[in-house]
Design a protein around this motif. Structure first.
Motif, PDB file in Angstrom:
ATOM      1  N   SER A 282       0.816  -1.215   0.000  1.00 21.24           N
ATOM      2  CA  SER A 282       0.000   0.000   0.000  1.00 21.24           C
ATOM      3  C   SER A 282       0.846   1.260   0.000  1.00 21.24           C
ATOM      4  O   SER A 282       0.371   2.352  -0.266  1.00 21.24           O
ATOM      5  CB  SER A 282      -0.933   0.011   1.212  1.00 21.24           C
ATOM      6  OG  SER A 282      -0.162   0.241   2.377  1.00 21.24           O
ATOM      7  N   PRO A 285       1.947   3.044  -4.286  1.00 19.67           N
ATOM      8  CA  PRO A 285       1.273   3.999  -5.177  1.00 19.67           C
ATOM      9  C   PRO A 285       1.500   5.467  -4.790  1.00 19.67           C
ATOM     10  O   PRO A 285       1.932   6.257  -5.649  1.00 19.67           O
ATOM     11  CB  PRO A 285      -0.203   3.603  -5.077  1.00 19.67           C
ATOM     12  CG  PRO A 285      -0.187   2.178  -4.639  1.00 19.67           C
ATOM     13  CD  PRO A 285       1.039   1.998  -3.812  1.00 19.67           C
ATOM     14  N   PRO A 286       1.321   5.876  -3.506  1.00 18.85           N
ATOM     15  CA  PRO A 286       1.575   7.286  -3.202  1.00 18.85           C
ATOM     16  C   PRO A 286       3.042   7.658  -3.387  1.00 18.85           C
ATOM     17  O   PRO A 286       3.355   8.754  -3.885  1.00 18.85           O
ATOM     18  CB  PRO A 286       1.187   7.438  -1.731  1.00 18.85           C
ATOM     19  CG  PRO A 286       0.610   6.167  -1.294  1.00 18.85           C
ATOM     20  CD  PRO A 286       0.765   5.147  -2.359  1.00 18.85           C
ATOM     21  N   LEU A 288       5.179   6.401  -5.518  1.00 17.44           N
ATOM     22  CA  LEU A 288       5.502   6.528  -6.943  1.00 17.44           C
ATOM     23  C   LEU A 288       4.926   7.821  -7.510  1.00 17.44           C
ATOM     24  O   LEU A 288       5.554   8.476  -8.342  1.00 17.44           O
ATOM     25  CB  LEU A 288       5.013   5.308  -7.720  1.00 17.44           C
ATOM     26  CG  LEU A 288       5.793   4.037  -7.353  1.00 17.44           C
ATOM     27  CD1 LEU A 288       5.290   2.828  -8.117  1.00 17.44           C
ATOM     28  CD2 LEU A 288       7.302   4.209  -7.592  1.00 17.44           C
ATOM     29  N   ASN A 289       3.755   8.208  -7.018  1.00 16.82           N
ATOM     30  CA  ASN A 289       3.203   9.506  -7.412  1.00 16.82           C
ATOM     31  C   ASN A 289       4.157  10.624  -7.067  1.00 16.82           C
ATOM     32  O   ASN A 289       4.412  11.528  -7.867  1.00 16.82           O
ATOM     33  CB  ASN A 289       1.912   9.770  -6.610  1.00 16.82           C
ATOM     34  CG  ASN A 289       0.711   9.456  -7.445  1.00 16.82           C
ATOM     35  OD1 ASN A 289       0.822   9.414  -8.660  1.00 16.82           O
ATOM     36  ND2 ASN A 289      -0.413   9.232  -6.786  1.00 16.82           N
ATOM     37  N   GLN A 452       5.591  12.744   0.417  1.00 15.22           N
ATOM     38  CA  GLN A 452       4.624  11.639   0.414  1.00 15.22           C
ATOM     39  C   GLN A 452       4.978  10.649   1.517  1.00 15.22           C
ATOM     40  O   GLN A 452       4.102  10.138   2.214  1.00 15.22           O
ATOM     41  CB  GLN A 452       4.632  10.906  -0.929  1.00 15.22           C
ATOM     42  CG  GLN A 452       4.009  11.691  -2.057  1.00 15.22           C
ATOM     43  CD  GLN A 452       2.497  11.801  -1.918  1.00 15.22           C
ATOM     44  OE1 GLN A 452       1.906  11.295  -0.979  1.00 15.22           O
ATOM     45  NE2 GLN A 452       1.864  12.490  -2.849  1.00 15.22           N
TER      46      GLN A 452
END
Ligand code: GLN
Length: 515
Positions: A282, A285-286, A288-289, A452
């Motif tokens: 989990s 994704p943030p 990698l953003n 992030q």
């Protein structure tokens, strides 16, 4: 190995062992004194007045929390040593036992209770919305914040509450003082923050264009936090009970707030809820953003920095002396001051200065980040480019001129191609440094890779896993950049090019012969 050699190495080994023993002993005694609880290391984030702030003389801290903990220390016979750290770092620091307790206007929440222990509540508080005076008729409460821009402090209950607003555009800052500054500078519509802190900032700070609107959004209780299972919880609870009974608490309260203190419950109400779910998958994704934003910054900034750096380098070697002095001042300033300070100056300082003289100019975060990185890097690049150009032998200028070539032609065809090759390794270094420096723009709430990571740690408290993943992604990015630069270096290497050409030629001749 002869006897002499063996003796030599045995001596070295002995010395090494003594060194290790000494270090272990020092460590043991310094930590064991903490274990004996003569000194309690207490973490706090001192940008949360009137609860914690720097003392006016710059030495140590002051505020309600600080006075309260000092009184607790006296009551319990503990020596208190305050340590300043970011608010979102307090719980990770408790987990890793780097501090023994934290007092920082920290609300007792269901999520936090899963990771740390709290002593009994010591203050009743709540969240409030602050807006600029001119918008107080448009924003009167929580429901009016829909689709608005809201600034919050990282890892706080204010940030949690604001995230529930539909369509909200959140900007997250390191502390509430920065979030309020953002509101005052006109870059967001509102701030969601602890009411006593916002009210205090309006009263004493320079924020006279801000007002609190509506009712309190929440009722919260502050608690002193400890590592799970800490024996100090009881000691502090007993001391707090005593202070509350003997009116000492009231005296401290009235030093900082008007009126009577609220009656405090023994346990904070409404402690239901669950910690945010966390899994290794989990977190990607943030992150990698964030990484996507991180990789956008260096190429754009390097483009501007190279253009600026080339102009500066040309100016610095020109015969017109004042140009040389000006570039020197520029280079000295941007190399001699921390990039972090430059980012603050451009993002927070410049708009308030410009607004002061009637110009309504403000940077968005992206342009502020690119501007700061470019201006800073241009100073370094100017030196790299100047050094590269000056490293080419003077004789080559003379030779080119004797062939009738002008300055521009000489530069373009003779000097620059050679200088560029020499500049490549330091240019590569500069590029890699810039990739890492982008993490500094997190401070202006820019949600790149590091930010992030911070945001995730603030809700999951999994500092090790998340920062390790962040580090790995940076490593991957810098590794790719360094490969690209080595490839470029090889490509531009004339020896290799020449040998490649000749080997091509040999190959084609062989083919012809064979054919
Ligand atoms: N009370 C808020 C919280 O615990 C804010 C605390 C702070 O910013 N120091 O989240």
């Amino acid at each position: 190995m002869n006897e002499k050699n063996i003796k030599f190495w045995l001596k070295r080994l002995g010395l090494g062992l003594v060194g290790i023993l000494l270090i272990t002993a020092i460590n043991y005694y310094s930590t064991s004194s903490v274990k004996a609880q003569e000194v309690l290391r207490v973490g706090t984030e001192p940008a949360f007045p009137p609860f914690e702030m720097q003392a006016p003389d710059g030495k140590g801290f002051t505020g309600f929390d600080i006075d309260l903990f000092k009184a607790i220390g006296e009551e319990a016979g503990l020596e208190i040593q305050f340590q300043s750290m970011p608010f979102d770092g307090l719980i990770p620091a408790l987990q890793s036992q780097n501090i023994d307790a934290a007092i920082s206007g920290m609300t007792i929440t269901a999520e936090r209770v899963q990771t740390v222990d709290f002593a009994r509540p010591y203050f009743q508080s709540g969240l409030a919305i602050a807006v600029r005076k001119e918008s107080k008729n448009d924003i009167r409460g929580f429901d009016d914040l829909e689709n608005k821009k809201v600034a919050v402090a990282i890892g706080t209950t204010g940030a949690q509450e604001a995230a529930k607003i539909p369509g909200v555009e959140l900007s997250t800052f390191d502390n509430s003082a920065l979030a309020l500054q953002e509101l005052s500078n006109g870059k967001v519509d509102a701030v969601v923050n602890d009411a006593p802190v916002t009210l205090y900032a309006i009263k004493v700070g320079n924020l006279n264009n801000i007002e609190v609107v509506g009712e309190l959004l929440t009722e919260e209780y502050y608690g002193i936090a400890f590592p799970k299972g800490s024996p100090n919880v009881e000691i502090v609870n007993d001391a707090l009970d005593e202070l509350l009974k003997t009116d000492k608490y009231r005296a401290i309260y009235q030093k900082w707030f008007a009126g009577e203190p609220a009656k405090l419950p023994l346990v904070a109400p409404a402690l239901q809820g669950e910690a945010a779910a966390f899994s290794i998958a989990s977190m990607f994704p943030p992150l990698l953003n964030g990484a996507l934003i991180t990789i956008m910054l260096p190429p754009i900034s390097i483009f501007f920095a190279t253009s600026g750096g080339t102009l500066l380098a040309t100016a610095s070697i020109s015969d017109f002396k004042p140009l040389g002095w000006l570039t020197r001042i520029y280079v000295d300033f941007f190399r001699g001051t921390p990039l972090l300070v430059q980012i603050f100056m451009i993002y927070f300082g410049l708009p308030s200065l410009l607004q002061g003289i009637g110009l309504d100019i403000s940077f968005n975060r992206f342009s502020a980040a690119v501007t700061a990185l470019s201006l800073n890097s241009a100073a370094y690049l100017a030196e790299i480019i100047r050094g590269g150009i000056q490293s080419i032998d003077q004789g080559q200028w003379e030779a080119s001129q004797s062939m009738g070539m002008g300055w521009i032609q000489t530069m373009r065809h003779v000097i620059f191609p050679q200088a560029f090759r020499r500049m490549l390794p330091p240019l590569g270094n500069e590029f890699i440094t810039m990739i890492k420096d982008t993490s500094l723009v997190a401070i202006i709430g820019f949600e790149e890779l590091f930010r992030q990571g911070q945001l995730m740690v603030a809700t999951t408290y999994r500092a090790f896993e998340i920062y390790a993943a962040v580090a790995l992604i940076y490593l991957f990015l810098t590794f790719i950049a360094s490969r690209i630069f080595s490839w470029l270096e090889k490509r531009l290497n004339p020896v290799r090019r020449a040998s490649k050409k000749s080997s091509d030629r040999i190959a084609s001749t062989q083919e012809q012969v064979a054919g």
